[in-house]
Enzyme design. Sequence first.
Site: not given
Length: 266
Positions: A91-93, A95, A119
């Site tokens: 998720h975010s970083m 990913s 994500s």
Amino acid sequence: MSAQDLWFRRYHPAHAPRATLFCFPHAGGSASYYHPMSKALAAEFDVLAVQYPGRQDRYGEPLVPSVDALADAIHTVITPHMRGPVAFFGHSMGSAVAFEVARRLESAGHPTPALLFASGGRAPSRVHDDGVHRRGDAGIIAEMRAMGGTDARVLMEPDLLELVLPPLRNDYLAIESYRREADARIGVPIEVMTATDDPRTTVEEARAWHGHTTAGGSVHLFQGGHFYLESQGARVVEVIGGTLRDHLAGRYRPEVPAGQDVLDHP
């Protein structure tokens, strides 16, 4: 504790799991963020949440200042776990970290994940510097409030903020200085998951993930802001579990490119 034990948390051991899912946290995040997802998937899948240095039970360790250095470190300890069907979720970083670990595994000729769920993050070629890591503490706290995903009690407690702010600033530096060329690709399908109302990542920036794979993928759209996983947890688990089941059963068919978006929760 072994080097591998330092990096991975298994909150709900699965009996005879069908596949292993590695979960990579967001900036400032920790393995425990994935506790609910682990619980929801444990009946079928072995969930291993990655614990970055400098937070929670690894608080005393030096922070890792770049996505590439973090991916290098994880790559050295993850290979023994790459047996049987494996998928990555970031998720975010996280990913970007998951993508870079997959790149390293592929380049080294090691087993790679069957799927990568990217994500709430901009594609590697679309990441840019928003200047968050250069802000003072008040500016970082304002960003935390705007993005959500942080317990309100943490924002009100100076002692807790003292623990949270250093890894958060470090991780913003890592992701805001991360750059990858547009032709950097992996041979792993990428399932893009993002919120249409994410204040930091546009749908177009998320869609661009499919330029970084030679294996296609799909797009799953949600609402709920950057941390849509919290309000849409059941649907997130449904997408991950359903996609993994389809892949294991040989039913998985990438929809992108040349497919259409999946509006999962209007």
